[in-house]
Design a protein around this motif. Structure first.
Motif, mmCIF file in Angstrom:
data_model
loop_
_atom_site.group_PDB
_atom_site.id
_atom_site.type_symbol
_atom_site.label_atom_id
_atom_site.label_comp_id
_atom_site.label_asym_id
_atom_site.label_seq_id
_atom_site.Cartn_x
_atom_site.Cartn_y
_atom_site.Cartn_z
ATOM 1 N N UNK A 1 10.446 -16.894 -15.532
ATOM 2 C CA UNK A 1 9.579 -16.203 -15.953
ATOM 3 C C UNK A 1 9.078 -17.041 -17.157
ATOM 4 N N UNK A 2 10.074 -17.812 -17.891
ATOM 5 C CA UNK A 2 9.708 -18.369 -19.173
ATOM 6 C C UNK A 2 8.723 -19.612 -18.832
ATOM 7 N N UNK A 3 8.832 -20.170 -17.605
ATOM 8 C CA UNK A 3 7.955 -21.220 -17.146
ATOM 9 C C UNK A 3 6.455 -20.952 -17.185
ATOM 10 N N UNK A 4 6.176 -19.562 -16.964
ATOM 11 C CA UNK A 4 4.954 -18.963 -17.143
ATOM 12 C C UNK A 4 4.312 -19.264 -18.491
ATOM 13 N N UNK A 5 5.071 -19.271 -19.393
ATOM 14 C CA UNK A 5 4.597 -19.359 -20.718
ATOM 15 C C UNK A 5 3.991 -20.707 -21.024
ATOM 16 N N UNK A 6 4.470 -21.759 -20.145
ATOM 17 C CA UNK A 6 3.939 -23.189 -20.557
ATOM 18 C C UNK A 6 2.965 -23.413 -19.405
ATOM 19 N N UNK A 7 3.202 -22.905 -18.126
ATOM 20 C CA UNK A 7 2.138 -23.391 -17.017
ATOM 21 C C UNK A 7 0.958 -22.742 -17.159
ATOM 22 N N UNK A 8 0.721 -21.516 -17.692
ATOM 23 C CA UNK A 8 -0.581 -20.640 -17.655
ATOM 24 C C UNK A 8 -1.430 -21.528 -19.002
ATOM 25 N N UNK A 9 -0.806 -21.904 -20.049
ATOM 26 C CA UNK A 9 -1.791 -22.664 -21.094
ATOM 27 C C UNK A 9 -2.061 -23.839 -20.581
ATOM 28 N N UNK A 10 -1.180 -24.571 -19.883
ATOM 29 C CA UNK A 10 -1.598 -26.074 -19.238
ATOM 30 C C UNK A 10 -2.716 -25.830 -18.102
ATOM 31 N N UNK A 11 -2.608 -24.887 -17.685
ATOM 32 C CA UNK A 11 -3.485 -24.607 -16.388
ATOM 33 C C UNK A 11 -4.993 -24.257 -17.056
ATOM 34 N N UNK A 12 -5.121 -23.471 -18.075
ATOM 35 C CA UNK A 12 -6.182 -23.174 -18.880
ATOM 36 C C UNK A 12 -6.752 -24.552 -19.532
ATOM 37 N N UNK A 13 -5.922 -25.066 -20.073
ATOM 38 C CA UNK A 13 -6.601 -26.546 -20.763
ATOM 39 C C UNK A 13 -6.956 -27.157 -19.678
ATOM 40 N N UNK A 14 -6.348 -27.713 -18.541
ATOM 41 C CA UNK A 14 -6.795 -28.392 -17.440
ATOM 42 C C UNK A 14 -8.218 -27.968 -16.977
ATOM 43 N N UNK A 15 -8.529 -26.532 -16.705
ATOM 44 C CA UNK A 15 -9.518 -26.001 -16.349
ATOM 45 C C UNK A 15 -10.636 -26.224 -17.331
ATOM 46 N N UNK A 16 -10.557 -26.262 -18.554
ATOM 47 C CA UNK A 16 -11.470 -26.374 -19.610
ATOM 48 C C UNK A 16 -11.974 -27.818 -19.739
ATOM 49 N N UNK A 17 -10.918 -28.651 -19.478
ATOM 50 C CA UNK A 17 -11.170 -30.234 -19.466
ATOM 51 C C UNK A 17 -12.176 -30.499 -18.069
ATOM 52 N N UNK A 18 -11.650 -30.010 -16.988
ATOM 53 C CA UNK A 18 -12.711 -30.113 -15.944
ATOM 54 C C UNK A 18 -14.067 -29.563 -16.205
ATOM 55 N N UNK A 19 -14.120 -28.573 -16.542
ATOM 56 C CA UNK A 19 -15.323 -27.873 -16.670
ATOM 57 C C UNK A 19 -16.113 -28.847 -17.930
ATOM 58 N N UNK A 20 -15.628 -29.425 -18.801
ATOM 59 C CA UNK A 20 -16.180 -30.317 -19.998
ATOM 60 C C UNK A 20 -16.650 -31.413 -19.337
ATOM 61 N N UNK A 21 -15.913 -32.086 -18.271
ATOM 62 C CA UNK A 21 -16.296 -33.364 -17.610
ATOM 63 C C UNK A 21 -17.555 -33.132 -16.595
ATOM 64 N N UNK A 22 -17.585 -31.877 -16.019
ATOM 65 C CA UNK A 22 -18.600 -31.455 -15.176
ATOM 66 C C UNK A 22 -19.909 -31.350 -15.855
#
Length: 59
Positions: A1-22
């Motif tokens: 459960x604690x890993x979700x606190x790390x994985x969800x923000x990392x996923x959001x950051x990666x999506x924002x970076x991908x949208x920015x590059x696009x």
């Protein structure tokens, strides 16, 4: 459960970076002429490559 606190923000950051590059690619006209490269392989040069090199050396 604690890993979700790390994985969800990392996923959001990666999506924002991908949208920015696009968006950067769209604004810098990377997708303007998609047909040209596909058509270039269909058309041969008028002269063979070795003759073009000889003509350039003569000039």
């Amino acid at each position: 459960m604690e890993s979700l606190y790390i994985l969800i923000p990392i996923a959001i950051v990666l999506v924002v970076i991908a949208i920015g590059i696009f968006l950067w690619a769209v604004k810098s006209d990377q997708f303007e002429d998609l047909e040209r490269q596909g058509h270039n392989i269909l058309f041969d040069d008028d002269k063979p490559k070795n003759e073009q090199d000889k003509n350039q050396d003569d000039q």
